[in-house]
Motif scaffolding. Structure first.
Motif, mmCIF file in Angstrom:
data_model
loop_
_atom_site.group_PDB
_atom_site.id
_atom_site.type_symbol
_atom_site.label_atom_id
_atom_site.label_comp_id
_atom_site.label_asym_id
_atom_site.label_seq_id
_atom_site.Cartn_x
_atom_site.Cartn_y
_atom_site.Cartn_z
ATOM 1 N N PRO A 162 -9.116 3.722 -2.829
ATOM 2 C CA PRO A 162 -7.835 3.867 -2.119
ATOM 3 C C PRO A 162 -7.794 3.242 -0.716
ATOM 4 N N LEU A 173 -2.387 -2.800 -9.827
ATOM 5 C CA LEU A 173 -2.560 -2.391 -8.438
ATOM 6 C C LEU A 173 -2.821 -0.892 -8.336
ATOM 7 N N ARG A 189 -6.425 -0.219 -9.385
ATOM 8 C CA ARG A 189 -7.333 -0.640 -8.307
ATOM 9 C C ARG A 189 -7.293 0.339 -7.145
ATOM 10 N N TYR A 190 -6.100 0.790 -6.784
ATOM 11 C CA TYR A 190 -5.960 1.716 -5.657
ATOM 12 C C TYR A 190 -6.645 3.041 -5.973
ATOM 13 N N ARG A 191 -6.445 3.541 -7.189
ATOM 14 C CA ARG A 191 -7.069 4.820 -7.558
ATOM 15 C C ARG A 191 -8.589 4.719 -7.566
ATOM 16 N N ALA A 195 0.061 6.705 -6.687
ATOM 17 C CA ALA A 195 -1.281 7.254 -6.902
ATOM 18 C C ALA A 195 -1.311 8.760 -6.665
ATOM 19 N N ILE A 226 2.228 1.867 -3.574
ATOM 20 C CA ILE A 226 1.158 2.171 -4.531
ATOM 21 C C ILE A 226 0.538 3.534 -4.223
ATOM 22 N N ARG A 227 0.377 3.857 -2.953
ATOM 23 C CA ARG A 227 -0.183 5.164 -2.556
ATOM 24 C C ARG A 227 0.705 6.301 -3.071
ATOM 25 N N PRO A 237 -5.906 -0.547 1.132
ATOM 26 C CA PRO A 237 -4.917 -1.564 0.780
ATOM 27 C C PRO A 237 -5.460 -2.541 -0.258
ATOM 28 N N VAL A 238 -4.673 -2.778 -1.285
ATOM 29 C CA VAL A 238 -5.078 -3.587 -2.439
ATOM 30 C C VAL A 238 -4.708 -5.042 -2.210
ATOM 31 N N GLU A 298 0.793 -1.233 0.000
ATOM 32 C CA GLU A 298 0.000 0.000 0.000
ATOM 33 C C GLU A 298 0.824 1.282 0.000
#
Length: 90
Positions: A65, A57, A60-62, A30, A26-27, A67-68, A23
């Motif tokens: 938001p 990922l 999906r996160y966007r 993002a 990826i955050r 944890p993926v 996360e």
């Protein structure tokens, strides 16, 4: 073989732990207006995942938001992800 409830929870805990580790990386992606090649390569190296998995990922996160969770078998569903159109998938 019968699966116990505790073994199912452990499997869920393992997936959640993996998502929690991914996360922050990826955050960070993002939060960028545009994901540049260096940013993507850094995330690939940090998470030890390929380009398409990172892009999946990120998409999906966007869209949600939190944890993926990993995809089935840690593989992207498509070799081309619309969130990273300027990056080749090969």
């Amino acid at each position: 073989m019968k699966h116990s409830k505790s073994s199912s929870l452990r499997a869920g805990d393992a997936a959640w732990s993996k998502a929690a580790e991914r996360e922050p990386v990826i955050r960070r992606l993002a939060g960028l207006k545009r994901v540049r090649e260096g940013d993507l390569r850094s995330a690939m190296r940090d998470l030890q995942l390929g380009r398409s998995q990172i892009c999946l990922l990120l998409a999906r996160y966007r869209s949600n938001p939190v944890p993926v969770l990993p995809c089935q078998n840690d593989r992207a569903l498509s070799p081309v992800d619309p969130i990273c159109p300027n990056l080749s998938t090969g």
